[in-house]
Design an enzyme around this catalytic site. Structure first.
Site, PDB file in Angstrom:
ATOM      1  N   ARG A   1     -49.279 136.939  44.768  1.00 41.49           N
ATOM      2  CA  ARG A   1     -48.802 136.431  43.487  1.00 41.49           C
ATOM      3  C   ARG A   1     -49.905 135.628  42.835  1.00 41.49           C
ATOM      4  O   ARG A   1     -50.653 134.935  43.532  1.00 41.49           O
ATOM      5  CB  ARG A   1     -47.579 135.528  43.717  1.00 41.49           C
ATOM      6  CG  ARG A   1     -46.278 136.239  43.494  1.00 41.49           C
ATOM      7  CD  ARG A   1     -45.081 135.446  43.886  1.00 41.49           C
ATOM      8  NE  ARG A   1     -44.983 134.113  43.299  1.00 41.49           N
ATOM      9  CZ  ARG A   1     -43.901 133.343  43.399  1.00 41.49           C
ATOM     10  NH1 ARG A   1     -42.836 133.788  44.044  1.00 41.49           N
ATOM     11  NH2 ARG A   1     -43.873 132.153  42.857  1.00 41.49           N
TER      12      ARG A   1
ATOM     13  N   ARG B   1     -47.288 123.386  41.029  1.00 41.90           N
ATOM     14  CA  ARG B   1     -45.869 123.797  41.096  1.00 41.90           C
ATOM     15  C   ARG B   1     -45.049 122.729  41.803  1.00 41.90           C
ATOM     16  O   ARG B   1     -43.926 122.416  41.404  1.00 41.90           O
ATOM     17  CB  ARG B   1     -45.744 125.145  41.821  1.00 41.90           C
ATOM     18  CG  ARG B   1     -46.206 126.309  40.974  1.00 41.90           C
ATOM     19  CD  ARG B   1     -46.602 127.513  41.817  1.00 41.90           C
ATOM     20  NE  ARG B   1     -45.527 128.070  42.597  1.00 41.90           N
ATOM     21  CZ  ARG B   1     -45.716 128.897  43.631  1.00 41.90           C
ATOM     22  NH1 ARG B   1     -46.941 129.244  44.002  1.00 41.90           N
ATOM     23  NH2 ARG B   1     -44.696 129.371  44.296  1.00 41.90           N
TER      24      ARG B   1
ATOM     25  N   ARG C   1     -33.875 124.804  36.110  1.00 43.46           N
ATOM     26  CA  ARG C   1     -35.036 124.170  36.726  1.00 43.46           C
ATOM     27  C   ARG C   1     -35.221 122.739  36.241  1.00 43.46           C
ATOM     28  O   ARG C   1     -36.076 122.032  36.742  1.00 43.46           O
ATOM     29  CB  ARG C   1     -36.232 124.989  36.272  1.00 43.46           C
ATOM     30  CG  ARG C   1     -37.412 124.959  37.128  1.00 43.46           C
ATOM     31  CD  ARG C   1     -37.312 125.998  38.193  1.00 43.46           C
ATOM     32  NE  ARG C   1     -38.575 126.384  38.713  1.00 43.46           N
ATOM     33  CZ  ARG C   1     -38.776 127.499  39.397  1.00 43.46           C
ATOM     34  NH1 ARG C   1     -37.804 128.334  39.597  1.00 43.46           N
ATOM     35  NH2 ARG C   1     -39.936 127.773  39.888  1.00 43.46           N
TER      36      ARG C   1
ATOM     37  N   LYS D   1     -35.952 130.127  48.543  1.00 38.87           N
ATOM     38  CA  LYS D   1     -34.871 130.544  47.638  1.00 38.87           C
ATOM     39  C   LYS D   1     -34.689 132.066  47.656  1.00 38.87           C
ATOM     40  O   LYS D   1     -33.585 132.564  47.777  1.00 38.87           O
ATOM     41  CB  LYS D   1     -35.155 130.070  46.198  1.00 38.87           C
ATOM     42  CG  LYS D   1     -35.286 128.560  46.065  1.00 38.87           C
ATOM     43  CD  LYS D   1     -35.514 128.130  44.633  1.00 38.87           C
ATOM     44  CE  LYS D   1     -36.840 128.573  44.049  1.00 38.87           C
ATOM     45  NZ  LYS D   1     -38.039 128.005  44.702  1.00 38.87           N
TER      46      LYS D   1
ATOM     47  N   ARG E   1     -47.939 134.507  52.090  1.00 40.19           N
ATOM     48  CA  ARG E   1     -47.008 135.439  51.403  1.00 40.19           C
ATOM     49  C   ARG E   1     -47.761 136.549  50.683  1.00 40.19           C
ATOM     50  O   ARG E   1     -48.723 136.317  49.969  1.00 40.19           O
ATOM     51  CB  ARG E   1     -46.159 134.670  50.386  1.00 40.19           C
ATOM     52  CG  ARG E   1     -45.283 135.592  49.551  1.00 40.19           C
ATOM     53  CD  ARG E   1     -44.211 134.866  48.805  1.00 40.19           C
ATOM     54  NE  ARG E   1     -44.737 133.852  47.906  1.00 40.19           N
ATOM     55  CZ  ARG E   1     -43.987 132.958  47.281  1.00 40.19           C
ATOM     56  NH1 ARG E   1     -42.682 132.948  47.456  1.00 40.19           N
ATOM     57  NH2 ARG E   1     -44.529 132.080  46.476  1.00 40.19           N
TER      58      ARG E   1
HETATM   59  P1  AP5 Z   1     -39.557 132.450  49.466  1.00 44.14           P
HETATM   60  O1  AP5 Z   1     -38.204 132.877  49.914  1.00 44.14           O
HETATM   61  O2  AP5 Z   1     -40.397 133.447  48.726  1.00 44.14           O
HETATM   62  O3  AP5 Z   1     -39.474 131.035  48.706  1.00 44.14           O
HETATM   63  P2  AP5 Z   1     -39.058 130.704  47.235  1.00 44.14           P
HETATM   64  O4  AP5 Z   1     -38.323 129.412  47.278  1.00 44.14           O
HETATM   65  O5  AP5 Z   1     -38.396 131.863  46.575  1.00 44.14           O
HETATM   66  O6  AP5 Z   1     -40.511 130.415  46.651  1.00 44.14           O
HETATM   67  P3  AP5 Z   1     -41.102 130.745  45.270  1.00 44.14           P
HETATM   68  O7  AP5 Z   1     -42.601 130.569  45.437  1.00 44.14           O
HETATM   69  O8  AP5 Z   1     -40.618 132.057  44.761  1.00 44.14           O
HETATM   70  O9  AP5 Z   1     -40.534 129.565  44.418  1.00 44.14           O
HETATM   71  P4  AP5 Z   1     -41.028 129.085  43.050  1.00 44.14           P
HETATM   72  O10 AP5 Z   1     -39.930 128.220  42.614  1.00 44.14           O
HETATM   73  O11 AP5 Z   1     -42.388 128.462  43.074  1.00 44.14           O
HETATM   74  O12 AP5 Z   1     -41.274 130.430  42.262  1.00 44.14           O
HETATM   75  P5  AP5 Z   1     -40.409 131.221  41.198  1.00 44.14           P
HETATM   76  O13 AP5 Z   1     -40.680 132.662  41.394  1.00 44.14           O
HETATM   77  O14 AP5 Z   1     -39.019 130.764  41.145  1.00 44.14           O
HETATM   78  O15 AP5 Z   1     -40.327 131.981  50.761  1.00 44.14           O
HETATM   79  C1  AP5 Z   1     -41.675 131.611  50.674  1.00 44.14           C
HETATM   80  C2  AP5 Z   1     -42.467 132.297  51.749  1.00 44.14           C
HETATM   81  O16 AP5 Z   1     -42.040 131.790  52.998  1.00 44.14           O
HETATM   82  C3  AP5 Z   1     -42.275 133.804  51.838  1.00 44.14           C
HETATM   83  O17 AP5 Z   1     -43.501 134.383  52.190  1.00 44.14           O
HETATM   84  C4  AP5 Z   1     -41.271 133.985  52.956  1.00 44.14           C
HETATM   85  O18 AP5 Z   1     -41.431 135.242  53.615  1.00 44.14           O
HETATM   86  C5  AP5 Z   1     -41.643 132.836  53.853  1.00 44.14           C
HETATM   87  N1  AP5 Z   1     -40.576 132.311  54.654  1.00 44.14           N
HETATM   88  C6  AP5 Z   1     -39.280 132.116  54.276  1.00 44.14           C
HETATM   89  N2  AP5 Z   1     -38.590 131.605  55.303  1.00 44.14           N
HETATM   90  C7  AP5 Z   1     -39.498 131.446  56.331  1.00 44.14           C
HETATM   91  C8  AP5 Z   1     -39.416 130.945  57.643  1.00 44.14           C
HETATM   92  N3  AP5 Z   1     -38.276 130.538  58.164  1.00 44.14           N
HETATM   93  N4  AP5 Z   1     -40.532 130.901  58.399  1.00 44.14           N
HETATM   94  C9  AP5 Z   1     -41.711 131.335  57.900  1.00 44.14           C
HETATM   95  N5  AP5 Z   1     -41.858 131.822  56.663  1.00 44.14           N
HETATM   96  C10 AP5 Z   1     -40.757 131.882  55.898  1.00 44.14           C
HETATM   97  O19 AP5 Z   1     -41.117 130.747  39.853  1.00 44.14           O
HETATM   98  C11 AP5 Z   1     -42.465 131.083  39.597  1.00 44.14           C
HETATM   99  C12 AP5 Z   1     -42.895 130.476  38.269  1.00 44.14           C
HETATM  100  O20 AP5 Z   1     -42.098 131.048  37.205  1.00 44.14           O
HETATM  101  C13 AP5 Z   1     -42.677 128.957  38.140  1.00 44.14           C
HETATM  102  O21 AP5 Z   1     -43.764 128.220  38.652  1.00 44.14           O
HETATM  103  C14 AP5 Z   1     -42.544 128.820  36.614  1.00 44.14           C
HETATM  104  O22 AP5 Z   1     -43.790 128.854  35.983  1.00 44.14           O
HETATM  105  C15 AP5 Z   1     -41.773 130.072  36.225  1.00 44.14           C
HETATM  106  N6  AP5 Z   1     -40.300 129.859  36.213  1.00 44.14           N
HETATM  107  C16 AP5 Z   1     -39.372 130.411  37.042  1.00 44.14           C
HETATM  108  N7  AP5 Z   1     -38.135 129.991  36.733  1.00 44.14           N
HETATM  109  C17 AP5 Z   1     -38.274 129.135  35.691  1.00 44.14           C
HETATM  110  C18 AP5 Z   1     -37.361 128.350  34.936  1.00 44.14           C
HETATM  111  N8  AP5 Z   1     -36.046 128.356  35.213  1.00 44.14           N
HETATM  112  N9  AP5 Z   1     -37.850 127.576  33.924  1.00 44.14           N
HETATM  113  C19 AP5 Z   1     -39.172 127.553  33.635  1.00 44.14           C
HETATM  114  N10 AP5 Z   1     -40.093 128.273  34.316  1.00 44.14           N
HETATM  115  C20 AP5 Z   1     -39.657 129.062  35.338  1.00 44.14           C
HETATM  116 MG    MG Z   2     -38.886 133.078  44.970  1.00 45.79          MG
END
Ligand code: AP5
Ligand code: MG
Length: 221
Positions: free
Chosen positions: A163, A174, A91, A17, A130
């Site tokens: 992280r 997650r 979410r 994302k 990451r």
């Molecule tokens: P990346 O682009 O970082 O993926 P992402 O989908 O953004 O992953 P996240 O871990 O950020 O998603 P998440 O939903 O768990 O976390 P969030 O911060 O939203 O890519 C991942 C990795 O892959 C990177 O290292 C990248 O470089 C690599 N990559 C990408 N493309 C690639 C490729 N083609 N080949 C190889 N590598 C590649 O949420 C975190 C926490 O916050 C949640 O668990 C929750 O507790 C809370 N939270 C957030 N939003 C809410 C909400 N709306 N409601 C309630 N709690 C929430």
């Molecule tokens: Mg992210």
């Protein structure tokens, strides 16, 4: 672009994302809000919200809806004349309904809900590789987009960190949380006719499909 595009990105942990958001921002001049980045900034600054959120995030659980809704919905009014993108919000079905109500009031209808589908074994490897620059949210991956200098942020030279939720145990939580909540979310946008599902093993494979989706949505009307 002929009309404003308002878009949400749905996808499991590590689905890309944040990576896709950056590309969309660059190519289409979108404003973006990432709920995860905002919550991590609060944790870094040790605010009251950050303290409350950290106990959930570190266990891989969703932060309570009330906290997240307040954090995100209050920002949407300032984006009314922009193309925008939400990364990681809504979410679950409750957050989606709250977003609907707010967007109706603001007269900013959503254009597209993009769902990213990437196999579990691929995303687990990604989050293990990451590293981040916490103050800016910049993300690196040693096998995909490595920093210029090992262990250092490209812009500031600061040391990169992990992280707090990027470990196998938390990742599994997650993923479980995502599986439980994503079906109603995806159905919600499916019923509205806004859902576009994009599947692939890599961002290179997925991004051209997103580019095409946004380009054609912008041309409609
Ligand atoms: P990346 O682009 O970082 O993926 P992402 O989908 O953004 O992953 P996240 O871990 O950020 O998603 P998440 O939903 O768990 O976390 P969030 O911060 O939203 O890519 C991942 C990795 O892959 C990177 O290292 C990248 O470089 C690599 N990559 C990408 N493309 C690639 C490729 N083609 N080949 C190889 N590598 C590649 O949420 C975190 C926490 O916050 C949640 O668990 C929750 O507790 C809370 N939270 C957030 N939003 C809410 C909400 N709306 N409601 C309630 N709690 C929430
Ligand atoms: Mg992210």
């Amino acid at each position: 672009m002929k009309r404003l595009i308002r878009c949400i990105l749905i996808g499991g942990p590590g689905a890309g994302k944040g990576t896709q958001t950056k590309r969309i921002q660059q190519d289409f001049n979108f404003a973006s809000i990432s709920s995860g980045d905002l919550l991590r900034a609060h944790m870094l600054n040790n605010t009251s919200l950050g303290q409350q959120a950290s106990s959930y995030i570190n266990k891989g659980r969703l932060v309570p809806d009330k906290l997240v809704l307040e954090l995100i919905l209050t920002q949407l009014n300032s984006l009314k004349d922009r193309n925008w993108l939400l990364d990681g919000f809504p979410r679950n079905a409750l957050q989606a309904s709250a977003l609907d109500t707010t967007l109706e009031k603001l007269k900013q209808p959503l254009s597209i809900a993009i769902e990213l589908q990437v196999p579990d074994e691929i995303i687990l490897q990604r989050v293990q590789d990451r590293w981040i620059h916490a103050p800016s949210g910049r993300t690196y991956n040693y096998s995909f987009n490595p920093p210029k200098v090992y262990g250092r942020d490209d812009v500031t030279g600061d040391l990169l960190t992990k992280r707090s939720d990027d470990n196998i145990e938390t990742f599994r939580e997650r993923l479980k949380d995502y599986r439980e909540n994503s079906r109603p979310l995806v159905e919600h946008y499916g019923k509205k006719g806004l859902l576009v599902t994009v599947r692939g093993n890599s961002s290179e494979e997925i991004y051209p499909k997103i580019y095409e989706t946004i380009s054609s949505a912008a041309e409609k009307y």
